[in-house]
Design an enzyme around this catalytic site. Structure first.
Site, PDB file in Angstrom:
ATOM      1  N   LYS A  88       0.849  -1.207   0.000  1.00 57.89           N
ATOM      2  CA  LYS A  88       0.000   0.000   0.000  1.00 57.89           C
ATOM      3  C   LYS A  88       0.876   1.246   0.000  1.00 57.89           C
ATOM      4  CE  LYS A  88      -3.834  -2.493   2.035  1.00 57.89           C
ATOM      5  NZ  LYS A  88      -4.662  -2.859   3.165  1.00 57.89           N
TER       6      LYS A  88
ATOM      7  N   GLN B  49      -4.854  -1.600   9.257  1.00 55.61           N
ATOM      8  CA  GLN B  49      -4.731  -2.941   8.671  1.00 55.61           C
ATOM      9  C   GLN B  49      -5.358  -3.977   9.603  1.00 55.61           C
ATOM     10  OE1 GLN B  49      -3.658  -3.512   5.594  1.00 55.61           O
ATOM     11  NE2 GLN B  49      -3.914  -5.713   5.759  1.00 55.61           N
TER      12      GLN B  49
ATOM     13  N   ASP C  24     -11.147   2.479   3.352  1.00 53.70           N
ATOM     14  CA  ASP C  24     -11.427   1.041   3.220  1.00 53.70           C
ATOM     15  C   ASP C  24     -12.912   0.779   2.958  1.00 53.70           C
ATOM     16  OD1 ASP C  24      -9.425  -0.939   3.303  1.00 53.70           O
ATOM     17  OD2 ASP C  24      -9.019  -0.556   5.420  1.00 53.70           O
TER      18      ASP C  24
HETATM   19  N1  GUN Z   1      -6.710  -7.052   5.751  1.00 47.06           N
HETATM   20  C1  GUN Z   1      -6.926  -7.823   4.653  1.00 47.06           C
HETATM   21  N2  GUN Z   1      -7.510  -7.085   3.689  1.00 47.06           N
HETATM   22  C2  GUN Z   1      -7.654  -5.840   4.162  1.00 47.06           C
HETATM   23  C3  GUN Z   1      -8.184  -4.636   3.625  1.00 47.06           C
HETATM   24  O1  GUN Z   1      -8.647  -4.544   2.493  1.00 47.06           O
HETATM   25  N3  GUN Z   1      -8.140  -3.557   4.456  1.00 47.06           N
HETATM   26  C4  GUN Z   1      -7.639  -3.617   5.715  1.00 47.06           C
HETATM   27  N4  GUN Z   1      -7.656  -2.506   6.448  1.00 47.06           N
HETATM   28  N5  GUN Z   1      -7.155  -4.715   6.238  1.00 47.06           N
HETATM   29  C5  GUN Z   1      -7.161  -5.818   5.472  1.00 47.06           C
END
Ligand code: GUN
Length: 280
Positions: A52, A96, A119
């Site tokens: 990211k 996350q 998100d």
């Molecule tokens: N953990 C696995 N996929 C995601 C996601 O798309 N966003 C977040 N914040 N955590 C994750």
């Protein structure tokens, strides 16, 4: 002969479009900044968070990184989120998941301002999507829509079947397909005659979390098949929820795993970050 829907190519396309947009915004003096929070050091999470941050760098989005120790308390995490909520320089906040067990994920998600919820997990964002109001859309299902549209496949009027009803994929996926004027059926573990329902689909989106469960016998000739699953098989090779080798014999278009839906999630996160300037 099937068409391979290439998520690497389409996600690159999207990221390059965003890069150009961000450069234009910078020229007008508008900077975008994403705050990324990771609690603990789960190796998979570290890889996702790293990717990211790399995507932010590529596109020209600033990123603030918070790597907090496993023993961080819920109060400490919520306090950091509150601080970022009221920081005008921060456009998006991403925590996350999964979080350590002593932290209530729902509480954390609800604390992120819906204006910075890149998100798309906040109940306000989910609610806005379901009543057709503007808000952030969960990245993976938003990526699926882009894969379908950018492959020149029309959704309007089509029979769309979503396999799986999770809050992050299945439910928002069904809402998005509905918004695109698809006729949507959502299937899950208690669905009767699953195979027959799937075989009605012009567009089949599979997010059930069972390695290679969906073979050709679930697929109508010429259907579009989107595989959201990702697993490691007994040989440590990546595979999806769809048995690709079998499914490709009947599908009209199909995504591979890896290289299908996966790369789209980050591209759509970046898209949400850029979109955030219209929401703030
Ligand atoms: N953990 C696995 N996929 C995601 C996601 O798309 N966003 C977040 N914040 N955590 C994750």
């Amino acid at each position: 002969m099937y068409k391979l829907i290439d998520g690497k190519v389409i996600s690159k396309q999207i990221k390059d479009e965003l890069k150009e947009k961000v450069a234009g915004l910078k020229a007008e003096g508008v900077e975008i900044c994403l705050a990324v929070i990771q609690v603990g050091n789960d190796p998979a999470s570290s890889v996702y968070v790293g990717n990211k941050k790399k995507a932010c760098e590529y596109i020209g989005i600033g990123s603030l990184s918070y790597e907090l120790p496993e023993e961080t308390t819920e109060e400490e995490l919520l306090a950091l989120i509150e601080k970022l909520n009221s920081d005008d320089k921060v456009n998006g906040i991403l925590v996350q998941l999964p979080l350590p067990k002593h932290i209530d994920e729902d509480k954390v998600i609800k604390t992120i301002s819906p204006k910075k919820d890149v998100d798309g997990f906040h109940p306000m964002s989910v609610g806005a999507l379901s009543i057709g109001q503007p808000g952030f859309v969960s990245c993976t299902p938003a990526g699926v829509i882009q894969l379908i549209k950018r492959s020149g496949i029309e959704i309007e009027g089509k029979e769309c079947v979503v396999l799986g009803r999770s809050n992050i994929v299945g439910k928002p996926m069904s809402m998005l397909l509905l918004r695109e004027n698809g006729t949507v059926t959502v299937c899950h573990s208690r669905t009767k005659n699953l195979k027959e329902v799937c075989r009605r689909a012009d567009i089949l989106v599979v997010a059930i979390g069972k390695p290679e469960m969906i073979d050709a016998s679930y697929i109508k000739e010429g259907a579009t098949v989107i595989d959201v699953g990702i697993h490691r098989d007994e040989n440590n090779k990546l595979c999806g929820d769809v048995d690709f080798e079998s499914a490709k014999e009947v599908a009209g278009a199909i995504t591979p795993v890896p290289g299908g839906v996966g790369p789209m999630t980050i591209a759509m996160l970046m898209s949400n970050c850029v979109e955030s300037i219209n929401i703030n």
